[in-house]
Design a protein around this motif. Structure first.
Motif, PDB file in Angstrom:
ATOM      1  N   CYS A  11     -13.360 -34.237 -91.725  1.00  0.00           N
ATOM      2  CA  CYS A  11     -13.255 -35.523 -91.015  1.00  0.00           C
ATOM      3  C   CYS A  11     -14.409 -36.439 -91.395  1.00  0.00           C
ATOM      4  O   CYS A  11     -14.232 -37.657 -91.490  1.00  0.00           O
ATOM      5  CB  CYS A  11     -13.252 -35.311 -89.503  1.00  0.00           C
ATOM      6  SG  CYS A  11     -11.667 -34.712 -88.895  1.00  0.00           S
ATOM      7  N   ASP A  58      -8.189 -30.127 -88.947  1.00  0.00           N
ATOM      8  CA  ASP A  58      -9.200 -30.392 -89.983  1.00  0.00           C
ATOM      9  C   ASP A  58     -10.566 -29.859 -89.548  1.00  0.00           C
ATOM     10  O   ASP A  58     -10.835 -29.734 -88.361  1.00  0.00           O
ATOM     11  CB  ASP A  58      -9.307 -31.900 -90.241  1.00  0.00           C
ATOM     12  CG  ASP A  58      -7.985 -32.490 -90.709  1.00  0.00           C
ATOM     13  OD1 ASP A  58      -7.592 -32.191 -91.851  1.00  0.00           O
ATOM     14  OD2 ASP A  58      -7.337 -33.205 -89.925  1.00  0.00           O
ATOM     15  N   CYS A 113      -6.418 -34.666 -86.415  1.00  0.00           N
ATOM     16  CA  CYS A 113      -7.639 -34.004 -86.916  1.00  0.00           C
ATOM     17  C   CYS A 113      -7.886 -32.622 -86.320  1.00  0.00           C
ATOM     18  O   CYS A 113      -8.875 -31.977 -86.652  1.00  0.00           O
ATOM     19  CB  CYS A 113      -8.898 -34.848 -86.684  1.00  0.00           C
ATOM     20  SG  CYS A 113      -8.861 -36.433 -87.503  1.00  0.00           S
ATOM     21  N   ARG A 143     -12.596 -43.754 -95.698  1.00  0.00           N
ATOM     22  CA  ARG A 143     -11.728 -44.815 -95.184  1.00  0.00           C
ATOM     23  C   ARG A 143     -12.532 -46.065 -94.838  1.00  0.00           C
ATOM     24  O   ARG A 143     -12.061 -47.192 -95.037  1.00  0.00           O
ATOM     25  CB  ARG A 143     -11.014 -44.331 -93.919  1.00  0.00           C
ATOM     26  CG  ARG A 143      -9.976 -43.238 -94.183  1.00  0.00           C
ATOM     27  CD  ARG A 143      -9.245 -43.011 -92.893  1.00  0.00           C
ATOM     28  NE  ARG A 143      -8.327 -41.892 -92.934  1.00  0.00           N
ATOM     29  CZ  ARG A 143      -7.377 -41.717 -92.013  1.00  0.00           C
ATOM     30  NH1 ARG A 143      -7.266 -42.587 -91.018  1.00  0.00           N
ATOM     31  NH2 ARG A 143      -6.575 -40.694 -92.070  1.00  0.00           N
ATOM     32  N   ARG A 154      -6.607 -46.147 -86.642  1.00  0.00           N
ATOM     33  CA  ARG A 154      -8.028 -46.454 -86.451  1.00  0.00           C
ATOM     34  C   ARG A 154      -8.499 -47.555 -87.390  1.00  0.00           C
ATOM     35  O   ARG A 154      -9.266 -48.425 -86.994  1.00  0.00           O
ATOM     36  CB  ARG A 154      -8.887 -45.198 -86.636  1.00  0.00           C
ATOM     37  CG  ARG A 154      -8.972 -44.333 -85.400  1.00  0.00           C
ATOM     38  CD  ARG A 154      -9.683 -43.033 -85.678  1.00  0.00           C
ATOM     39  NE  ARG A 154      -9.035 -42.329 -86.786  1.00  0.00           N
ATOM     40  CZ  ARG A 154      -9.319 -41.091 -87.149  1.00  0.00           C
ATOM     41  NH1 ARG A 154     -10.268 -40.413 -86.531  1.00  0.00           N
ATOM     42  NH2 ARG A 154      -8.678 -40.508 -88.131  1.00  0.00           N
ATOM     43  N   CYS A 214     -13.521 -37.804 -94.788  1.00  0.00           N
ATOM     44  CA  CYS A 214     -12.324 -38.648 -94.632  1.00  0.00           C
ATOM     45  C   CYS A 214     -12.707 -39.992 -94.028  1.00  0.00           C
ATOM     46  O   CYS A 214     -12.352 -41.049 -94.545  1.00  0.00           O
ATOM     47  CB  CYS A 214     -11.307 -37.925 -93.750  1.00  0.00           C
ATOM     48  SG  CYS A 214      -9.894 -38.925 -93.282  1.00  0.00           S
ATOM     49  N   MET A 215     -13.438 -39.941 -92.935  1.00  0.00           N
ATOM     50  CA  MET A 215     -13.766 -41.188 -92.218  1.00  0.00           C
ATOM     51  C   MET A 215     -14.655 -42.090 -93.062  1.00  0.00           C
ATOM     52  O   MET A 215     -14.431 -43.301 -93.126  1.00  0.00           O
ATOM     53  CB  MET A 215     -14.473 -40.874 -90.893  1.00  0.00           C
ATOM     54  CG  MET A 215     -13.690 -41.101 -89.626  1.00  0.00           C
ATOM     55  SD  MET A 215     -12.087 -41.904 -89.650  1.00  0.00           S
ATOM     56  CE  MET A 215     -12.521 -43.614 -89.866  1.00  0.00           C
TER      57      MET A 215
HETATM   58 FE1  FES Z   1     -10.232 -36.339 -89.323  1.00  0.00          FE
HETATM   59 FE2  FES Z   1      -9.501 -38.163 -91.278  1.00  0.00          FE
HETATM   60  S1  FES Z   1      -9.018 -36.019 -91.120  1.00  0.00           S
HETATM   61  S2  FES Z   1     -10.894 -38.365 -89.650  1.00  0.00           S
END
Ligand code: FES
Ligand code: 5AD
Length: 348
Positions: free
Chosen positions: A319, A314, A311, A326, A279, A322-323
């Motif tokens: 998430c 998760d 995911c 990132r 991604r 995490c997102m």
């Molecule tokens: Fe789901 Fe990274 S763990 S977006």
């Protein structure tokens, strides 16, 4: 290579390319880096550095259709079917709002338990939370789409999958290509923001037909285009097909950004499933949207379009962090607005 570079420049400057040039770039791994760099510049100039997060609610995996690649097809007896209640769906939307998402995407198989009236009532309750609502529930009549639009639905996602009519009808048996186009036309006429897209790697699909897909998206002025590679699902008739090509899909994303500079383009879950951090690579190659899954518990596992979906283990909250981590690490930021399509100023 020189002429390919000239084509990339032409696309960056004019946002137009002939079909042969699109096909040549799709076929050219050696052009991938410069395509991505050009798409990243166009993305920044037209839609900025903000990444829009859309909270995805997969509210039913029951489907009346039988697409040969999809794990939710009605003939697949291996998938544990579920349907969330209206209260659960609204509760997930409320939580999505709590994570800071400004849009929820209500996605399901083609589950006709959700009559137009039932889904309209859910849309009204979610709109009362001040969220943008995207629907992705397949092919319905103009009247049904109209009722949801009147209930406040803002956007609709319906991938065309492929504009090759023969390939489309081979892998989506019982479905008519013409009806899919009719749906997209109705949605546009009703004032939805219209999202569509390609499933890259359907057997029989040619590069020229993928170029045609891009030209089709230009012609219908698609507001959103989501694409991903085929990930063969062993519980479907296409279980032994070759997977879609990640790099071809990446070149297609970059071409989409160059040729539809204002569109909202997601970095899809399928890309991450094929390549770890896929991604981010796609966000750096023209994309500006991510759709984190906010479905919880067993349904999160059982919305199994294809195997290995990331995911799934998760939590939605994990998430979320995490997102955003990132995105920040890429030097981008999580957009704070609802993320409607940018429109270029005309005239002047
Ligand atoms: Fe789901 Fe990274 S763990 S977006
Ligand atoms: N691999 C990748 N994408 C798939 N989809 C369905 N099945 C698969 C698969 N096996 C995509 C289709 C559909 C979207 C919701 O998921 O393109 O439109």
């Amino acid at each position: 290579v020189g002429s390919l570079e000239a084509r990339v420049r032409q696309a960056e400057e004019q946002h137009r390319l002939p079909r042969e040039a699109i096909t040549a770039l799709l076929a050219a791994p050696e052009a991938e880096k410069s395509l991505a760099a050009a798409a990243d510049r166009v993305r920044r100039a037209f839609v900025g550095d903000g990444v829009h997060l859309r909270g995805l609610i997969e509210f039913s995996n029951i489907c009346r259709q039988d697409c040969m690649y999809c794990g939710l097809r009605r003939e697949n007896g291996k998938v544990k079917r579920y349907r969330l209640s209206a209260d659960t769906i609204v509760e997930l939307a409320r939580k999505a709002k709590g994570y800071g998402y400004q849009t929820v995407v209500l996605q399901s198989g083609e589950d006709i338990y959700f009559t137009a009236e039932r889904l309209a009532a859910i849309v009204r309750r979610i709109k009362a939370l001040d969220l943008a609502v995207t629907l992705s529930v397949g092919e319905r009549s103009y009247e049904e789409y109209a009722l949801w639009r009147a209930a406040g639905a803002d956007r609709y996602l319906l991938r065309i999958e492929t504009t090759d009519e023969v390939v489309y009808e081979r892998w989506d048996p019982g479905m008519a290509y013409a009806n899919r186009v009719r749906c997209l036309r109705d949605l546009r006429a009703l004032g939805y923001e219209v999202g569509t897209g390609t499933l890259v790697g359907l057997p029989g699909q040619s590069l020229a037909s993928i170029a045609d897909d891009i030209l089709f998206y230009q012609r219908i002025d698609a507001d959103m285009v989501g694409i991903g590679p085929l990930i063969p699902n062993p519980d479907t008739p296409l279980g032994k097909a070759a997977p879609g090509d990640f790099h071809l899909t990446r070149r297609m994303v970059s071409l989409l950004r160059l040729l539809l500079p204002e569109a909202n383009i997601p970095a899809t879950t399928a890309m991450e499933t094929m390549v770890p951090h896929g991604r981010e690579l796609i966000l750096a190659s023209g994309a500006n949207v991510v759709m984190p899954n906010v479905t919880e518990g067993d349904p999160r596992r059982n919305y199994a379009l294809y195997p290995g979906k990331v995911c799934v283990a998760d939590t939605p909250a994990a998430c979320r962090s995490c997102m955003s981590g990132r995105i920040r690490a890429m030097g981008r930021f999580v957009a704070k607005d609802k993320g409607f399509r940018h429109h270029r100023q005309h005239g002047g």
